[in-house]
Design a protein around this motif. Sequence first.
Motif, PDB file in Angstrom:
ATOM      1  N   ILE A 203       0.747  -1.191  -0.219  1.00 42.30           N
ATOM      2  CA  ILE A 203      -0.057  -0.087   0.008  1.00 42.30           C
ATOM      3  C   ILE A 203       0.862   1.076  -0.126  1.00 42.30           C
ATOM      4  CG2 ILE A 203      -1.839  -1.039   1.246  1.00 42.30           C
ATOM      5  CD1 ILE A 203      -1.098  -0.003   3.731  1.00 42.30           C
ATOM      6  N   ASP A 204       0.125   2.320  -0.446  1.00 45.06           N
ATOM      7  CA  ASP A 204       1.090   4.038  -0.599  1.00 45.06           C
ATOM      8  C   ASP A 204       0.530   4.505   0.207  1.00 45.06           C
ATOM      9  OD1 ASP A 204       2.722   2.429  -2.484  1.00 45.06           O
ATOM     10  OD2 ASP A 204       1.448   3.133  -4.214  1.00 45.06           O
ATOM     11  N   PHE A 205       1.362   5.251   0.831  1.00 43.93           N
ATOM     12  CA  PHE A 205       1.130   6.401   1.952  1.00 43.93           C
ATOM     13  C   PHE A 205       1.758   7.884   1.451  1.00 43.93           C
ATOM     14  CE2 PHE A 205       0.842   2.971   4.835  1.00 43.93           C
ATOM     15  CZ  PHE A 205      -0.216   3.057   5.477  1.00 43.93           C
ATOM     16  N   SER A 206       1.009   8.634   0.782  1.00 47.89           N
ATOM     17  CA  SER A 206       1.541   9.980   0.593  1.00 47.89           C
ATOM     18  C   SER A 206       1.914  10.770   1.808  1.00 47.89           C
ATOM     19  CB  SER A 206       0.642  10.825  -0.454  1.00 47.89           C
ATOM     20  OG  SER A 206      -0.408  11.067   0.417  1.00 47.89           O
ATOM     21  N   ALA A 207       3.232  11.476   1.524  1.00 48.87           N
ATOM     22  CA  ALA A 207       3.621  12.158   2.807  1.00 48.87           C
ATOM     23  C   ALA A 207       4.774  12.838   2.386  1.00 48.87           C
ATOM     24  CB  ALA A 207       4.047  11.202   3.817  1.00 48.87           C
ATOM     25  N   LYS A 208       5.087  14.020   2.806  1.00 48.11           N
ATOM     26  CA  LYS A 208       6.089  14.890   2.687  1.00 48.11           C
ATOM     27  C   LYS A 208       7.493  14.150   2.701  1.00 48.11           C
ATOM     28  CE  LYS A 208       3.870  19.286   4.020  1.00 48.11           C
ATOM     29  NZ  LYS A 208       4.032  20.311   5.066  1.00 48.11           N
ATOM     30  N   THR A 209       8.576  14.500   1.861  1.00 47.17           N
ATOM     31  CA  THR A 209       9.769  14.006   2.026  1.00 47.17           C
ATOM     32  C   THR A 209      10.447  14.312   3.301  1.00 47.17           C
ATOM     33  OG1 THR A 209      10.290  14.113  -0.363  1.00 47.17           O
ATOM     34  CG2 THR A 209      12.163  14.099   0.847  1.00 47.17           C
ATOM     35  N   GLY A 210      11.205  13.524   3.994  1.00 48.45           N
ATOM     36  CA  GLY A 210      11.548  13.471   5.389  1.00 48.45           C
ATOM     37  C   GLY A 210      10.856  12.970   6.285  1.00 48.45           C
ATOM     38  N   THR A 211       9.544  12.677   6.033  1.00 48.22           N
ATOM     39  CA  THR A 211       8.542  12.104   7.130  1.00 48.22           C
ATOM     40  C   THR A 211       9.045  10.868   7.737  1.00 48.22           C
ATOM     41  OG1 THR A 211       6.586  13.246   5.933  1.00 48.22           O
ATOM     42  CG2 THR A 211       6.062  11.477   7.674  1.00 48.22           C
ATOM     43  N   PRO A 212       9.110  10.765   9.001  1.00 48.21           N
ATOM     44  CA  PRO A 212       9.849   9.481   9.673  1.00 48.21           C
ATOM     45  C   PRO A 212       8.975   8.535   9.260  1.00 48.21           C
ATOM     46  CG  PRO A 212       9.632  11.301  11.350  1.00 48.21           C
ATOM     47  CD  PRO A 212       8.646  11.627  10.083  1.00 48.21           C
ATOM     48  N   VAL A 213       9.670   6.975   9.081  1.00 51.23           N
ATOM     49  CA  VAL A 213       9.039   6.074   8.685  1.00 51.23           C
ATOM     50  C   VAL A 213       9.516   4.960  10.397  1.00 51.23           C
ATOM     51  CG1 VAL A 213       9.109   3.671   7.322  1.00 51.23           C
ATOM     52  CG2 VAL A 213       9.192   6.183   6.538  1.00 51.23           C
ATOM     53  N   TYR A 214       8.602   4.171  10.527  1.00 54.48           N
ATOM     54  CA  TYR A 214       8.637   3.271  11.732  1.00 54.48           C
ATOM     55  C   TYR A 214       8.639   2.024  11.456  1.00 54.48           C
ATOM     56  CZ  TYR A 214       7.208   7.944  13.724  1.00 54.48           C
ATOM     57  OH  TYR A 214       7.005   9.277  14.056  1.00 54.48           O
ATOM     58  N   ALA A 215       9.362   1.214  12.306  1.00 52.22           N
ATOM     59  CA  ALA A 215       9.361  -0.223  12.081  1.00 52.22           C
ATOM     60  C   ALA A 215       8.065  -0.642  12.744  1.00 52.22           C
ATOM     61  CB  ALA A 215      10.530  -1.172  12.822  1.00 52.22           C
ATOM     62  N   THR A 216       7.170  -1.553  12.088  1.00 51.26           N
ATOM     63  CA  THR A 216       5.862  -1.841  12.778  1.00 51.26           C
ATOM     64  C   THR A 216       5.982  -3.006  13.498  1.00 51.26           C
ATOM     65  OG1 THR A 216       5.571  -3.234  10.609  1.00 51.26           O
ATOM     66  CG2 THR A 216       4.786  -1.134  10.558  1.00 51.26           C
ATOM     67  N   ALA A 217       7.194  -3.807  13.761  1.00 50.39           N
ATOM     68  CA  ALA A 217       7.170  -5.100  14.654  1.00 50.39           C
ATOM     69  C   ALA A 217       8.635  -4.976  14.979  1.00 50.39           C
ATOM     70  CB  ALA A 217       6.737  -6.174  14.351  1.00 50.39           C
ATOM     71  N   ASP A 218       8.920  -6.041  15.998  1.00 46.29           N
ATOM     72  CA  ASP A 218      10.462  -6.044  16.567  1.00 46.29           C
ATOM     73  C   ASP A 218      10.992  -7.084  15.443  1.00 46.29           C
ATOM     74  OD1 ASP A 218       9.612  -4.850  18.702  1.00 46.29           O
ATOM     75  OD2 ASP A 218       9.954  -6.379  20.053  1.00 46.29           O
ATOM     76  N   GLY A 219      12.152  -6.888  15.072  1.00 42.30           N
ATOM     77  CA  GLY A 219      12.912  -7.832  14.007  1.00 42.30           C
ATOM     78  C   GLY A 219      14.285  -7.344  13.772  1.00 42.30           C
ATOM     79  N   VAL A 220      15.006  -7.939  12.734  1.00 46.47           N
ATOM     80  CA  VAL A 220      16.396  -7.886  12.420  1.00 46.47           C
ATOM     81  C   VAL A 220      16.394  -7.192  10.725  1.00 46.47           C
ATOM     82  CG1 VAL A 220      18.622  -8.611  12.183  1.00 46.47           C
ATOM     83  CG2 VAL A 220      17.188  -9.572  13.962  1.00 46.47           C
ATOM     84  N   VAL A 221      16.998  -6.042  10.645  1.00 53.00           N
ATOM     85  CA  VAL A 221      17.160  -5.643   9.191  1.00 53.00           C
ATOM     86  C   VAL A 221      17.860  -6.406   8.457  1.00 53.00           C
ATOM     87  CG1 VAL A 221      18.129  -3.660   8.040  1.00 53.00           C
ATOM     88  CG2 VAL A 221      17.065  -3.395  10.271  1.00 53.00           C
ATOM     89  N   SER A 222      17.410  -7.008   7.377  1.00 53.88           N
ATOM     90  CA  SER A 222      18.156  -8.295   6.632  1.00 53.88           C
ATOM     91  C   SER A 222      18.377  -7.580   5.179  1.00 53.88           C
ATOM     92  CB  SER A 222      17.274  -9.179   6.208  1.00 53.88           C
ATOM     93  OG  SER A 222      16.093  -8.987   5.748  1.00 53.88           O
ATOM     94  N   ASP A 223      17.774  -6.533   4.757  1.00 55.63           N
ATOM     95  CA  ASP A 223      18.336  -6.000   3.469  1.00 55.63           C
ATOM     96  C   ASP A 223      17.817  -4.498   3.466  1.00 55.63           C
ATOM     97  OD1 ASP A 223      18.887  -5.487   0.982  1.00 55.63           O
ATOM     98  OD2 ASP A 223      17.457  -6.827  -0.199  1.00 55.63           O
ATOM     99  N   PRO A 224      18.705  -3.629   3.835  1.00 54.52           N
ATOM    100  CA  PRO A 224      18.646  -2.312   3.948  1.00 54.52           C
ATOM    101  C   PRO A 224      18.503  -1.457   2.557  1.00 54.52           C
ATOM    102  CG  PRO A 224      20.857  -2.784   4.511  1.00 54.52           C
ATOM    103  CD  PRO A 224      20.207  -3.763   4.277  1.00 54.52           C
ATOM    104  N   ASN A 225      19.034  -2.190   1.410  1.00 56.55           N
ATOM    105  CA  ASN A 225      19.039  -1.442   0.283  1.00 56.55           C
ATOM    106  C   ASN A 225      18.677  -2.256  -0.965  1.00 56.55           C
ATOM    107  OD1 ASN A 225      19.271   0.528  -1.664  1.00 56.55           O
ATOM    108  ND2 ASN A 225      21.612   0.751  -1.544  1.00 56.55           N
TER     109      ASN A 225
END
Length: 322
Positions: A203-225
Amino acid sequence: MSKKKTKYVFDQKSLSFKIKHTTLNEKIKTVSFSAGFGLVMAVVFIVVIYFFIDSPKEKILKRQVQNYERQYDVLNKEIENLSEILHVIESRDKDVYRVIFEAEPSEINYDKLTNKNSLILSSELNTSNLIINTSKKVDQIAKRLYLQSKSFDEVFPIAKSKKERMTCMPAILPISHKASNLVSGFGSRFHPILQIRRMHTGIDFSAKTGTPVYATADGVVSDPNGSGTGYGICILINHGFGFETLYAHLSKMKVRSGQKVKRGDVIGFVGNTGLTQAPHLHYEVRKNGSAVNPVYYFFNDLSIEEYEKVIEKSKEDNQSLS
């Protein structure tokens, strides 16, 4: 003593009455007739008594049979009620597996389970349909109860990990509800850059550039890019229990590969990188490797009214932003 009666017969030749003398043959015939008639009456009496009049013992047995039949009817109804109750328990058990624990219920073949006692009973009483049918019903319920107990045995360890599982299940919005708008939902959508209609896996959320993005659950970053995917700068988080979330088209990341994150941590900022038409956040939820509709995982953040609006908005057939 009474005198023996003398019988007379009229002699037509002499026109006078003469004493009748009974011959031996006549006496034999009379005795034989009387004996035969008595025997026939005795047989008729015995037949009537045997077939139409119950003896005290037979009356007692008939009352017992009637009582057993009534008890059987009651027992049969109780078996049917137990079967219905067990069906409800089985359905709820499946709901517990699928909805709460997100696991598949046990699938065991009923035919492979045998009850030795019931099989012996059926073979020995093959002339009694009532007992055989009841035995089969009881045997079937016993099998289902056994499977249900096995199912509960599997639920207990899952339930023990429920707290950890809930922290690893996506449950909040990846971006502030007040700082964004849901503009495109999950499903087939028209892509603004490729100019084709294809499956929109998030799903797409429109927002201004620089708006913070939050992790929605506990976990481990596996592919940051996720380079080369059209997602631009993106973050993929492995939450365990089969859950993954993806945050795409970011302007900047705040995490690195292998870093542990908690629900609500800021992991990046909204941007316009990759194949996109405008600044927005593309958010995906994956379960066991397959994309699922993310709107079903916002239950911690929104009121009932807000959640219903999000559901309706996500169903609109419109153009995606990426």
